[in-house]
Design an enzyme around this catalytic site. Structure first.
Site, PDB file in Angstrom:
ATOM      1  N   PRO A 143      23.063  -7.224  39.508  1.00  0.00           N
ATOM      2  CG  PRO A 143      22.117  -5.272  38.732  1.00  0.00           C
ATOM      3  CD  PRO A 143      23.146  -6.294  38.385  1.00  0.00           C
ATOM      4  CB  SER A 150       6.058  11.148   9.128  1.00  0.00           C
ATOM      5  OG  SER A 150       5.811  12.458   8.712  1.00  0.00           O
TER       6      SER A 150
END
EC number: 2.7.7.4
Length: 640
Positions: free
Chosen positions: A112, A542
């Site tokens: 691409p 967390s």
């Protein structure tokens, strides 16, 4: 008639044999959008007569339907297979095509041109020997030209064809051609591209693609096809190097045969040669080199073989057979280039997987040394890599692996990075060298181990990891749990999120990268506490599953207890004991979990605490009861 049939059969057999022994060249086409990459490949396929009658008919019909070439064949349609590409007139995916001439076989990757598809370009370039860098003669060198040149150099492609295309649109001007060539040679001097051949062409009209053009009589170099048929490719260099063969498969068809199968990726192997097995370092002698067509006296780079040895050596998939007198290196820490290929950013400290050859190991990425602005070659400070970005960083794997520097051997120095949870490929890299500390830092054997420390304390060590939104009550519950365990005579330590940020993690902010590093450090501390025989209580938001799973993996099975302190966001906001949610809603606090930063709830926690149904005291009792039951299972009764 039979005689004619025999002659035809002989001719076919000779043709197939000649075709089988042709060399193979892999090349890519790259450049900016609409420079003519797909048209050039289509022209090569057409002129090498690699189209079937039905393909040619379909091309003619599609060309008339699209109508972009005034009724002439639109060769780009042979390659731009995706519907989105045909609608937009661009190449998005990497399109691979095979064709052959009398002299060589070819595999071409049409890569691409858009910047957002650089990862596709990296994929196509990773196995290429030659890059055809296409430049529109009207536009000259563009930003994407510089970007693709840097990637080509990074991936070890040393042969570049500068195809100055659409010369018909500038009246086949030699001055335009010479100016672009001079500018590109200055650019190539900034990279490690060693060989550049510039060719003036019009892919649409076929000028200098397969035959010399009468319209560029001032050009005396090869046509593109002539160059591709004669250029010396990378296998020549690999073949002259030291023998390397990563083991793909341990071949045991019966009790009497044990061989090691793989593809030779460097050097030559002869029967009777001494080889070294890495990472173990054991040596043996080659007894046989086995192929489907029979045994060989020697095998060369590119051949797939099965090797048997004179000695019984423990060899597994992912090990490497090397020349005994010139073995690969073995290390567990490296400096490397990394190309990031995922929509999710690279997060140093997060655990990934590395796959090098047939070997897959656990990987931790250290802080970035720098990222590269591929437009200017400038080195920039950065904490992470986004999609399509390239940087240099240190890597740590969980066991020693055999490798060569990428510039010496692309097969034994190139790797991919895999996400541990999704199993998706998220990056690719090239090893530079082993870090010195990987050879100088070793584990020290200790006389007193975890079991001895735990026996002295009369308990089973564990990590109790409380996770949940800010304001869920994690710290309150953890504090109550520790008080209850202390009353039972247990040896504990509480790692609280806010407290740790006053010392161990005082240098970290709240970006995604810093959150990952924060939990990495806490997980390592909790692991040390378990090794000391303690029950470590960890109270942290967390937010990411990957880091919680990494922390779990640091301790033994059964030693990690994940506690999901589940509180709806609305309830946590109403509590808001520190006023943080109000600040986040006002935009004064960025990257706040639950507001503008994601929280990923546990999928299978050991304990689920619903704080809308349980008081902190009841939640603490539930956790302690679980731990005491765990202790009974391990010791046959609660120890005090």
């Amino acid at each position: 008639m039979a005689h004619v049939s025999n002659l035809i059969a002989e001719d076919i057999e000779q043709y197939l044999e000649a075709h089988q022994h042709k060399g193979l060249l892999r090349f890519i086409t790259c450049g900016s959008v609409d420079d003519g990459k797909s048209t050039l490949i289509g022209r090569l396929l057409y002129e090498s007569k690699m189209l079937f009658a039905d393909q040619l008919a379909a091309l003619e019909a599609d060309s008339k339907k699209v109508g972009t070439q005034g009724g002439a064949l639109d060769f780009a349609l042979l390659v731009d297979g995706l519907a989105a590409e045909r609608e937009q007139g661009i190449t998005i995916d990497v399109a691979y095509r095979f064709f052959s001439t009398d002299r060589r076989k070819f595999i071409v990757a049409d890569t691409p041109g858009h910047e957002q598809y650089n990862r596709n370009m990296v994929t196509g370039a990773s196995t290429a020997d030659v890059a055809i860098l296409i430049v529109d003669a009207r536009k000259g060198l563009l930003t994407q030209t510089r970007r693709h040149s840097y990637i080509v150099s990074l991936l070890g492609i040393r042969h570049v064809v500068l195809a100055i295309n659409k010369l018909d649109l500038v009246d086949y001007s030699k001055d335009v051609f010479d100016r672009i060539v001079d500018e590109y040679r200055a650019l190539a001097a900034q990279t490690s591209i060693a060989h550049v051949v510039a060719i003036p062409m019009s892919a649409l009209n076929g000028d200098n693609v397969t035959v010399p053009s009468e319209r560029t009589r001032w050009y005396h170099g090869p046509t593109l096809m002539a160059y591709l048929e004669t250029v010396e490719i990378g296998d020549d260099a690999a073949q002259s190097g030291a023998f390397r063969m990563p083991v793909q498969w341990v071949n045991r068809p019966n009790a009497d045969f044990r061989g090691f199968s793989g593809r030779v990726v460097g050097g030559t192997l002869r029967r009777g040669a001494r080889v070294r097995v890495l990472p173990s370092g054991r040596e043996s002698t080659v007894e046989r080199i086995v192929t489907f067509d029979g045994d060989l006296e020697q095998a060369v780079t590119g051949q797939s073989i099965t090797v048997t040895l004179t000695d019984e050596i423990d060899i597994s998939r992912g090990d490497m057979l090397c020349a005994a007198d010139a073995p690969a290196s073995v290390a567990d820490q490296f400096e490397a280039n990394v190309v990031w290929m995922s929509d999710e950013p690279m997060l140093p400290g997060r655990k990934y997987l590395m796959k090098l050859g047939a070997k897959t190991v656990g990987l931790s990425i250290g802080p970035l040394k720098y990222k590269v602005n591929v437009n200017t070659m400038e080195r920039l400070p950065a904490k992470t890599l986004e999609l399509n970005e390239i940087g240099v960083c240190n890597l740590h794997v969980d066991q020693g692996i055999a490798f060569d520097a990428y510039q010496e051997n692309r097969d034994t120095g190139g790797f991919i990075i895999i996400d541990r949870l999704s199993n998706a490929t998220v990056g690719a890299g090239m090893l530079h060298f082993a870090l010195r500390r990987s050879q100088n830092v070793h584990w020290q054997a200790l006389e007193i181990n975890k079991d001895a420390r735990a026996r002295l304390k009369g308990q089973t060590p564990a990590v109790v990891w409380l996770t949940g939104l800010s304001g869920a009550g994690k710290s309150t519950i953890a504090n109550l749990v520790e008080k209850k365990l202390h009353a039972l005579g247990r040896h504990t330590y509480l790692l609280d999120g806010d407290n740790v940020r006053h010392g161990l993690c005082m240098d970290l902010g709240f970006t995604e990268v810093d959150r990952v590093e924060n939990i990495r450090r806490v997980g390592e501390v909790a692991k040390l506490m378990v090794d000391a025989g303690l029950i470590a209580l960890v109270s942290f938001i967390s937010p990411f599953r990957a880091e919680r799973e990494t922390a779990r993996g640091l301790v033994a099975d059964g030693e990690f207890v994940e506690v999901f302190v589940d509180t709806p966001l609305a309830v946590a906001e109403r509590r808001d004991p520190k006023g943080l949610y109000k600040k986040a809603r006002r935009g004064e606090l960025k990257n706040f979990t639950g507001i503008d930063s994601a929280y990923e709830p546990p999928e299978n926690p050991e304990l689920h605490i619903d704080t809308t149904k349980l008081t902190p005291e009841e939640a603490a009792e539930k956790i302690v009861a679980y731990l005491c039951e765990d202790q009974r299972r391990d010791s046959g009764g609660v120890r005090s």
